[in-house]
Design a protein around this motif. Structure first.
Motif, PDB file in Angstrom:
ATOM      1  N   UNK A  47      70.428  85.059  47.271  1.00 26.11           N
ATOM      2  CA  UNK A  47      71.639  85.820  46.972  1.00 26.11           C
ATOM      3  C   UNK A  47      71.969  85.766  45.482  1.00 26.11           C
ATOM      4  N   UNK A  48      71.931  84.568  44.895  1.00 30.24           N
ATOM      5  CA  UNK A  48      72.252  84.414  43.469  1.00 30.24           C
ATOM      6  C   UNK A  48      71.226  85.116  42.587  1.00 30.24           C
ATOM      7  N   UNK A  49      69.953  85.010  42.937  1.00 27.57           N
ATOM      8  CA  UNK A  49      68.903  85.653  42.138  1.00 27.57           C
ATOM      9  C   UNK A  49      69.082  87.172  42.140  1.00 27.57           C
ATOM     10  N   UNK A  50      69.304  87.735  43.309  1.00 28.64           N
ATOM     11  CA  UNK A  50      69.483  89.184  43.394  1.00 28.64           C
ATOM     12  C   UNK A  50      70.725  89.626  42.628  1.00 28.64           C
ATOM     13  N   UNK A  51      71.798  88.866  42.748  1.00 28.44           N
ATOM     14  CA  UNK A  51      73.044  89.192  42.052  1.00 28.44           C
ATOM     15  C   UNK A  51      72.841  89.170  40.535  1.00 28.44           C
ATOM     16  N   UNK A  52      72.068  88.210  40.042  1.00 27.89           N
ATOM     17  CA  UNK A  52      71.777  88.150  38.601  1.00 27.89           C
ATOM     18  C   UNK A  52      71.098  89.443  38.144  1.00 27.89           C
ATOM     19  N   UNK A  53      70.112  89.918  38.916  1.00 33.13           N
ATOM     20  CA  UNK A  53      69.403  91.153  38.556  1.00 33.13           C
ATOM     21  C   UNK A  53      70.276  92.384  38.745  1.00 33.13           C
ATOM     22  N   UNK A  54      71.162  92.349  39.719  1.00 34.06           N
ATOM     23  CA  UNK A  54      72.070  93.466  39.962  1.00 34.06           C
ATOM     24  C   UNK A  54      73.105  93.577  38.842  1.00 34.06           C
ATOM     25  N   UNK A  55      73.651  92.426  38.423  1.00 36.62           N
ATOM     26  CA  UNK A  55      74.689  92.411  37.390  1.00 36.62           C
ATOM     27  C   UNK A  55      74.163  92.803  36.017  1.00 36.62           C
ATOM     28  N   UNK A  56      72.985  92.294  35.637  1.00 32.02           N
ATOM     29  CA  UNK A  56      72.432  92.590  34.322  1.00 32.02           C
ATOM     30  C   UNK A  56      70.923  92.360  34.348  1.00 32.02           C
ATOM     31  N   UNK A  57      70.143  93.407  34.630  1.00 36.78           N
ATOM     32  CA  UNK A  57      68.692  93.262  34.744  1.00 36.78           C
ATOM     33  C   UNK A  57      68.016  92.764  33.469  1.00 36.78           C
ATOM     34  N   UNK A  58      68.548  93.143  32.317  1.00 37.61           N
ATOM     35  CA  UNK A  58      67.945  92.719  31.048  1.00 37.61           C
ATOM     36  C   UNK A  58      68.104  91.204  30.876  1.00 37.61           C
ATOM     37  N   UNK A  59      69.308  90.702  31.094  1.00 34.14           N
ATOM     38  CA  UNK A  59      69.551  89.258  30.975  1.00 34.14           C
ATOM     39  C   UNK A  59      68.776  88.489  32.035  1.00 34.14           C
ATOM     40  N   UNK A  60      68.704  89.038  33.255  1.00 33.92           N
ATOM     41  CA  UNK A  60      67.979  88.364  34.340  1.00 33.92           C
ATOM     42  C   UNK A  60      66.485  88.294  34.026  1.00 33.92           C
ATOM     43  N   UNK A  61      65.938  89.368  33.455  1.00 35.52           N
ATOM     44  CA  UNK A  61      64.530  89.339  33.037  1.00 35.52           C
ATOM     45  C   UNK A  61      64.282  88.209  32.046  1.00 35.52           C
ATOM     46  N   UNK A  62      65.183  88.083  31.070  1.00 34.11           N
ATOM     47  CA  UNK A  62      65.025  87.019  30.076  1.00 34.11           C
ATOM     48  C   UNK A  62      65.077  85.635  30.712  1.00 34.11           C
ATOM     49  N   UNK A  63      65.940  85.486  31.714  1.00 36.84           N
ATOM     50  CA  UNK A  63      66.103  84.187  32.370  1.00 36.84           C
ATOM     51  C   UNK A  63      64.970  83.842  33.315  1.00 36.84           C
ATOM     52  N   UNK A  64      64.485  84.840  34.069  1.00 35.29           N
ATOM     53  CA  UNK A  64      63.611  84.540  35.202  1.00 35.29           C
ATOM     54  C   UNK A  64      62.203  85.118  35.148  1.00 35.29           C
ATOM     55  N   UNK A  65      62.000  86.234  34.464  1.00 37.43           N
ATOM     56  CA  UNK A  65      60.689  86.887  34.473  1.00 37.43           C
ATOM     57  C   UNK A  65      59.626  85.985  33.853  1.00 37.43           C
ATOM     58  N   UNK A  66      58.522  85.842  34.569  1.00 37.49           N
ATOM     59  CA  UNK A  66      57.421  85.008  34.097  1.00 37.49           C
ATOM     60  C   UNK A  66      57.588  83.538  34.431  1.00 37.49           C
ATOM     61  N   UNK A  67      58.712  83.189  35.037  1.00 42.05           N
ATOM     62  CA  UNK A  67      58.981  81.785  35.360  1.00 42.05           C
ATOM     63  C   UNK A  67      58.738  81.521  36.838  1.00 42.05           C
ATOM     64  N   UNK A  68      58.433  80.267  37.152  1.00 42.77           N
ATOM     65  CA  UNK A  68      58.245  79.859  38.533  1.00 42.77           C
ATOM     66  C   UNK A  68      59.602  79.509  39.127  1.00 42.77           C
ATOM     67  N   UNK A  69      59.900  80.124  40.270  1.00 45.54           N
ATOM     68  CA  UNK A  69      61.182  79.932  40.939  1.00 45.54           C
ATOM     69  C   UNK A  69      60.957  79.346  42.327  1.00 45.54           C
ATOM     70  N   UNK A  70      61.933  78.570  42.783  1.00 44.70           N
ATOM     71  CA  UNK A  70      62.012  78.155  44.179  1.00 44.70           C
ATOM     72  C   UNK A  70      63.248  78.843  44.728  1.00 44.70           C
ATOM     73  N   UNK A  71      63.026  79.809  45.600  1.00 44.83           N
ATOM     74  CA  UNK A  71      64.115  80.636  46.108  1.00 44.83           C
ATOM     75  C   UNK A  71      64.402  80.271  47.562  1.00 44.83           C
ATOM     76  N   UNK A  72      65.663  79.936  47.832  1.00 45.01           N
ATOM     77  CA  UNK A  72      66.106  79.590  49.182  1.00 45.01           C
ATOM     78  C   UNK A  72      66.761  80.795  49.825  1.00 45.01           C
ATOM     79  N   UNK A  73      66.416  81.065  51.100  1.00 44.89           N
ATOM     80  CA  UNK A  73      67.075  82.172  51.790  1.00 44.89           C
ATOM     81  C   UNK A  73      66.579  82.360  53.203  1.00 44.89           C
TER      82      UNK A  73
END
Length: 141
Positions: A47-73
């Motif tokens: 939920x938080x990951x999707x919201x980050x991309x929904x709110x600001x895709x450019x900032x979310x790309x900088x934060x998460x793109x290319x990084x390894x994530x552990x996503x709970x859901x």
């Protein structure tokens, strides 16, 4: 005794109102930070990951793109796409928004143990957002 009950009732109501206003007026501009796990991956809910991309895709790309994530859901679907790629979709609370988790064939035995509706943690590399947020080279964690 009657006055005491009125005062107590008033204090309880005031307390709950202050809680409601406190959450309403929280700092919406506050920068969210996500701490890396011991293996260097970023732990975040679907939920938080999707919201980050929904709110600001450019900032979310900088934060998460290319990084390894552990996503709970919660698992929405488990499927094999046309090219034979294994895909598990995690719910985000949005009607048409999902986290698409693509697994290599080597993970098929672990994915076969997952059922729709299960709450799972999936580890993978974020490649950004198309229709939903995409994780590649996933594994069930």
């Amino acid at each position: 005794m009657k006055n005491f009950k009125h005062i107590l009732s008033f204090l309880l109501i005031a307390f709950f109102i202050s809680l409601a206003f406190g959450s309403f007026f929280e700092n919406k501009n506050e920068k969210k930070t996500y701490k890396p796990d011991s293996d260097g991956s970023i732990r975040i809910s679907a939920t938080s990951l999707y919201k980050e991309f929904l709110d600001n895709p450019v900032a979310a790309d900088e934060k998460f793109k290319g990084k390894t994530l552990k996503v709970d859901g919660n698992v929405a679907t488990i499927d094999k796409e046309n090219g034979g790629k294994i895909c598990v979709m995690l719910e985000t609370g949005e009607l048409i928004g999902y986290i698409f988790c693509y697994f290599p064939d080597s993970e098929s035995k672990d994915v076969a143990k997952i059922n729709r509706g299960n709450y799972k943690t999936i580890k993978g590399k974020c490649t950004g957002k198309l229709v939903g947020v995409v994780l590649e080279d996933c594994e069930v964690y």
